[in-house]
Structure formats: C-alpha cells, structure tokens
Design a protein around this motif. Structure first.
Motif, PDB file in Angstrom:
ATOM      1  N   SER A   1      34.603  30.474  43.124  1.00 48.66           N
ATOM      2  CA  SER A   1      33.785  31.670  42.896  1.00 48.66           C
ATOM      3  C   SER A   1      34.328  32.849  43.693  1.00 48.66           C
ATOM      4  N   SER A   2      33.832  34.039  43.375  1.00 48.83           N
ATOM      5  CA  SER A   2      34.327  35.272  43.983  1.00 48.83           C
ATOM      6  C   SER A   2      35.854  35.296  43.900  1.00 48.83           C
TER       7      SER A   2
ATOM      8  N   SER B   1      32.873  38.438  38.651  1.00 49.09           N
ATOM      9  CA  SER B   1      31.989  39.363  37.945  1.00 49.09           C
ATOM     10  C   SER B   1      32.711  39.932  36.737  1.00 49.09           C
TER      11      SER B   1
ATOM     12  N   TYR C   1      30.526  35.110  35.591  1.00 46.11           N
ATOM     13  CA  TYR C   1      29.455  34.244  36.074  1.00 46.11           C
ATOM     14  C   TYR C   1      28.477  33.846  34.969  1.00 46.11           C
TER      15      TYR C   1
ATOM     16  N   ASP D   1      33.034  27.483  47.023  1.00 47.85           N
ATOM     17  CA  ASP D   1      32.095  28.598  46.949  1.00 47.85           C
ATOM     18  C   ASP D   1      32.504  29.703  47.922  1.00 47.85           C
TER      19      ASP D   1
ATOM     20  N   ALA E   1      31.425  32.789  47.392  1.00 47.12           N
ATOM     21  CA  ALA E   1      30.433  33.836  47.224  1.00 47.12           C
ATOM     22  C   ALA E   1      29.173  33.609  48.043  1.00 47.12           C
TER      23      ALA E   1
ATOM     24  N   ASN F   1      26.486  32.361  46.831  1.00 48.45           N
ATOM     25  CA  ASN F   1      25.381  32.683  45.931  1.00 48.45           C
ATOM     26  C   ASN F   1      24.623  31.400  45.607  1.00 48.45           C
TER      27      ASN F   1
ATOM     28  N   GLN G   1      21.962  30.822  43.805  1.00 50.06           N
ATOM     29  CA  GLN G   1      21.588  30.655  42.395  1.00 50.06           C
ATOM     30  C   GLN G   1      22.760  30.110  41.587  1.00 50.06           C
TER      31      GLN G   1
ATOM     32  N   HIS H   1      28.112  37.053  48.820  1.00 48.74           N
ATOM     33  CA  HIS H   1      26.753  37.283  48.335  1.00 48.74           C
ATOM     34  C   HIS H   1      25.803  36.815  49.432  1.00 48.74           C
TER      35      HIS H   1
ATOM     36  N   GLU I   1      22.047  35.783  49.102  1.00 53.40           N
ATOM     37  CA  GLU I   1      21.638  34.716  48.191  1.00 53.40           C
ATOM     38  C   GLU I   1      22.136  33.359  48.685  1.00 53.40           C
TER      39      GLU I   1
END
Length: 373
Positions: free
Chosen positions: A183-184, A212, A231, A247, A249, A251, A253, A276, A279
């Motif tokens: 992610s990210s 994103s 995402y 991970d 990010a 985040n 969620q 993030h 989150e």
C-alpha cells in the motif's frame, strides 16, 4: 546571521497541533566532559517521519528527543556541524550524519568515538536501538559526497527499511504467498521495496502496488510493479491467491478490507508506515495472519550474524547504488528535491505531509538555520 535556537514540537494526542518553542543551548564553557554541541544544518521530512509520530508511543520514537509534557519532537535524519566539543576525537567543524530533532541544535554525549563516528551515550536514549544513536563522520564515510547529501537524508534511512523488508520476505520464503501487496505504493519506502523485489530474477511473487487514483500514473510509469491498482479496486483481486501485505499506509479500514477479502490466504501482514496516520485502528480480530509491526533493526541484527562483519553494509551499498540510477535519472527521475527554510516552510511541509497531499515525486529537505543551496 544570528540563529535563534528553537525546536518544532507537536501535540502527541493531536498531531495537527504544532508549535515552535525556544531551545536552551549551552555555551561552550558549559559543556561537560564528553559533550558535543551540534548545529543541525539540514534534515529531510518524509512520510516516514509521519510514521515516527503515528507510532511515537508504541515504538518509543518520542523518547529520543524529550519535549515538555504532552508534546513530542519528531526525529529526522540529517547533517549537523560541531560548534563546540569536550569529547576527545570529535573536533569543531566536523560534520556528522544521523538522527536529529526538528531543531536548530542538539547536545550529545559522545561515546565509543572512532574513525567512523560516535554514539550518543545520553541515558534516556539507551533503551532504543543503537542504530538510531550512531552519528557518522562524513570524512570517513565511503558513501558520502557533498553533492549527495539531500538524497542521503531523504532516502538512505528509508531504503534500509525497504532492503530489509525484501530480505525478510525472502528469508521466510514469502510465507508461501503468490503475491506481495504494497500500500501507499508511491511512497519512497514502498517503491524502494518494489525496486528490490523487481531485481529478483527467480521471483516467485507478483508485486502489486496499491495507491490513490491521483498517483496511479506516477506509480505505473516507474515500471517496477507487476500491477498497480487504486484502493477502490482491491476487492477485484483474486481472493483465492495466497498473499502477503506490506502496509505502508497505516490505513485500518484498508487493512480490514484486505484481510476480510483474502481471509486465510492472507499469509503475512505487517505495518511499516503510517502515512494515513489518522486511520491506524482496525488491526485486531482480523481473519488471516495477525498484523505485526515490522522493525528493520531486528532483521539487521539477524543478518549481521548470518552474513558476518560488513555483510549487511556491503550488500546494502550495492543495492543503494543500483537504486540511485532510476531515482536520480537525468530523464524522468523518480524524485526531485525541494529546499525549505525557516518556521513557515517547516510547518507547511509538516502539514502537507500529515494531510497526505504531498507529491510523490518530491523530496523535502529543510533547515531552521539557513537557506539551503
């Protein structure tokens, strides 16, 4: 130009709340035996520093440079010059790379002084990993050049993490997974990892970047991910494949969504970053592998035993040289350095990074002491 000693601190329980406060700097005559007064010339601020703040309590990042009750000074990587010294082997005018506060000055207790540098022996820092307490003497650092300082402060600490995650996954046979989800994907630590994974000619895993919608084109153009999706498309991935999730990010969620989508096929899940930062919940009671925090120094320690003296540094140096080629390519470099000076620029970069709206192709190098070249 007279420099007003100051530091930038943030509210630990409300990260957007920040301020500059005066800093007490000792006169040279006030230094005790072994102490060194450093003036911080430049430092980088990246999403990695947002991670330091987000995990400040859990990972003890707030402990490096204590501030007043309820407030913290976010650690940064940078360069500083010796203004005064009462430590044998550390001389006025020398320049050191290492871990600094977001401030104009830092006083350290120089111990274990060698040709390579020294360790800050301050009592409050001894509980943390020694990697963060070592200051590298630029005149004896084989990888140092004056021209590459900005790239070094921006990417060297991040790339060490990227390098060690890649090694850790390989060391564990990728936990039997068929794909690595990152992610990210536009973040510097993420694309450092993707770059390392792309070098594995015998790679058994597909590398999938999650980002994103705004950053899709940038990430795809890098050419190091096998697949890049936004995402909102993660549930289109084949749930029957075994995956590991890195991970970057933080985040909660997104983490929950991925764990529920893949279920028992989520073979390994680690949190590396907290871009993030707001989150970070949702890590417990998830199907599949239990999410854990990845701590690069632990893998470094293992490899120092496995590979012997200099083994980590040699492998890392070779990987770093390869990584620098696309990052700083004459045509379409992955990163462009921007300089900032003073309170307004520091606060603007901090707020931009905290808000998640920083451009992926920019690297911010800041100073509270002078305008950078």
């Amino acid at each position: 130009m007279s420099i007003q000693p100051k530091e930038f601190i943030v509210n630990k329980s409300n990260l957007p709340d920040s301020r500059f406060v005066p800093l007490r700097v000792p006169e040279p005559a006030e230094l005790k035996d072994g102490q060194v007064l450093l003036q911080i010339d430049r430092f980088a601020f990246t999403s990695n520093n947002v991670t330091y703040a987000a995990f400040g309590k859990a990972m003890q990042y707030w402990n490096f440079f204590p501030a007043e009750e309820g407030w913290g000074n976010i650690p940064v990587w940078g360069f500083a010059d010796v203004l005064a010294s009462r430590a044998d082997g550390v001389n006025v005018g020398e320049r050191f790379y290492g871990y600094y506060p977001m401030a104009t000055h830092l006083t350290v207790n120089a111990t274990r002084v060698s040709d390579a540098g020294f360790t800050d022996g301050a009592e409050h820092r001894q509980a943390m990993h020694g990697l963060y307490n070592h200051y590298v003497r630029t005149t004896t650092d084989p990888g140092y050049t004056k021209e590459s300082e900005d790239v070094q402060v921006l990417l060297r600490p991040l790339f060490i993490t990227s390098f060690m995650i890649d090694d850790f996954l390989d060391d564990n046979q990728f936990f039997g997974a068929q794909s690595v989800l990152i992610s990210s994907a536009s973040s510097k630590t993420a694309y450092g990892l993707a770059f390392m994974l792309s070098l594995r000619k015998d790679k058994a895993c597909k590398v999938i970047g999650l980002t994103s919608a705004a950053n899709l084109e940038f990430v795809r153009n890098m050419g190091i991910y096998d697949e890049v999706i936004s995402y909102d498309q993660v549930t289109t991935l084949t749930a029957s494949q075994a995956v590991v999730y890195v991970d970057m990010a933080g985040n909660g969620q997104l983490r929950s969504q991925l764990h529920h989508h893949f279920g028992d096929n989520m073979k390994y899940s680690c949190a590396v970053g907290g871009t993030h930062w707001d989150e970070l919940s949702g890590a417990s009671d998830l199907p599949g592998a239990r999410p854990t925090l990845f701590f690069a120094p632990a893998q470094i320690k293992k490899r120092m035993t496995d590979w012997g003296p200099g083994g980590v540094q040699t492998r890392l140096a070779h990987a770093w040289q390869a990584f620098m080629q696309p990052v700083m390519a004459a045509e379409k470099p992955w990163m462009q350095v921007t300089h900032g000076y003073g309170e307004a620029d520091v606060r603007q970069v901090y707020e931009t990074m905290l808000g998640g709206s920083a451009r992926p192709d920019q690297g911010h190098v800041l100073s509270l002491c002078r305008k950078l070249d």
